[in-house]
Design an enzyme around this catalytic site. Structure first.
Site, PDB file in Angstrom:
ATOM      1  N   ALA A 241       0.820  -1.212   0.000  1.00  0.00           N
ATOM      2  CA  ALA A 241       0.000   0.000   0.000  1.00  0.00           C
ATOM      3  C   ALA A 241       0.855   1.264   0.000  1.00  0.00           C
ATOM      4  O   ALA A 241       2.091   1.215   0.061  1.00  0.00           O
ATOM      5  CB  ALA A 241      -0.936  -0.007   1.199  1.00  0.00           C
ATOM      6  N   HIS A 242       0.184   2.402  -0.036  1.00  0.00           N
ATOM      7  CA  HIS A 242       0.885   3.686  -0.159  1.00  0.00           C
ATOM      8  C   HIS A 242       1.766   3.981   1.046  1.00  0.00           C
ATOM      9  O   HIS A 242       1.447   3.680   2.185  1.00  0.00           O
ATOM     10  CB  HIS A 242      -0.102   4.834  -0.393  1.00  0.00           C
TER      11      HIS A 242
END
Length: 343
Positions: A241-242
């Site tokens: 994820a980010h």
């Protein structure tokens, strides 16, 4: 490609035991091998196969002691698995198809330079401002967005998508279906509970010698970068994820999921289907068993397993105790009945 036992032994620093002139042209598992193939014995539970294998050559440890006759030629090495990997790397250079040039049907934006030794496959798309290093191989149907940088000797297999601004290091390998730089999962609810998108304005940066498996996704950061350090190996079907950071030489098996802003240290080994909560830190040299749930930060050198994760020793004792749970419940019920009868 035909190689004799003597040639192989010289290449990997091994010692031949048996016929040094026997030759092989392929690799095989020890239980399925046929004449003309080379195999290896690294895991003791496969030892019984060495006495029946049809392989012509078997790589074994230097201290291996045969308890029965072995028909194959043995090559004794320090680490059979590593020796086999070295041989397969040589074979791959010979056997893997080699491509150069630009195929018809590909699109390369004006101003993008493709150095000599590169390959751009049909129906691939390279947007303006992209920088392509030497000897890069871009297979068909790859999308490379604006301003993407790809380092020397990197291989991008069919169907990979690299969004704008992302940076890929040298000698990386991105397998089919990988997506680098899609938006991170960022939304904010308003007073009415309606979710509004938070623009993801960062990038993904991947360091040198990283391998990304098929259909693995690495999301761009909200701000700054999602960062994968040198030598990381990610299996298929992993979600990063980010703003996640992964330290050097960490390896992850399939279906790992890492929530946003989590930091994972160097030299970690993470089993398949492990899930990480967001905004936590995992130290260096951590081992995590398959299907674990990591809900809080983990210190250096830990060995964890289970959901929620706990030290592996505690987990093993818990599993052992659980096998006797039904019997323990019956004993408790019996004791309660006896106590009630005495009242």
């Amino acid at each position: 490609m035909q190689l004799t036992a003597e040639i192989i032994a010289r290449h990997i620093g091994g010692e031949v035991e048996g016929c040094g002139d026997v030759s092989v042209s392929n690799f095989a598992k020890i239980e399925d091998a046929t004449p003309g193939t080379i195999t290896f014995l690294a895991n003791p539970k496969y030892t019984h196969h060495i006495y029946s294998t049809k392989a012509s050559i078997v790589l074994v440890r230097r201290d291996f002691i045969a308890e029965e006759p072995v028909s194959a030629t043995l090559i004794r090495v320090d680490d059979p698995y590593s020796a086999l990997a070295a041989l397969m790397e040589v074979a791959a250079k010979v056997l893997r198809p080699s491509h150069e040039g630009i195929e018809d049907g590909s699109f390369i934006a004006e101003g993008v330079e493709i150095p000599e030794g590169c390959y751009v496959g049909a129906f691939s798309y390279i947007a303006k401002g992209a920088v392509i290093g030497k000897n890069v191989k871009i297979y068909p149907q790859v999308y490379i967005g604006e301003g993407v940088v790809i380092g020397d000797d990197t291989i991008i297999y069919p169907g990979v998508k690299i969004y704008y601004g992302c940076r890929i290091g040298k000698r990386c390998m991105l397998h089919s279906g990988a997506v680098i730089g899609a938006d991170g999962f960022g939304f904010a609810p308003d007073a009415n509970g309606v979710f509004h998108k938070i623009e993801q304005l960062g990038i993904v940066e991947i360091d040198d010698d990283v391998e990304i498996g098929a259909n693995t996704t690495v999301d761009r950061s909200t701000m700054g970068r999602t960062y994968i350090s040198r030598g990381v190996k990610l299996d298929n079907l992993i979600q990063v994820a980010h703003n996640v950071e992964i330290g050097h030489d960490t390896v992850m098996a399939s279906q790992v999921g890492i929530a946003g802003s989590t930091k994972i240290g160097s030299n970690c080994m993470i089993g398949g289907q492990t899930g990480f909560a967001g905004h936590i830190s995992v130290g260096n040299h951590v081992s995590i068993g398959a299907q674990s749930g990591i809900a809080k930060s983990v210190p250096d050198g830990s060995r964890m397993m289970g959901t929620p994760a706990m030290p592996m020793g505690d987990y093993a004792r818990m599993v052992a105790a659980r096998k006797h749970l039904a019997e323990l419940m019956r004993r408790i019920d019996s004791l309660e009945k006896k106590l009630n009868e005495k009242k």
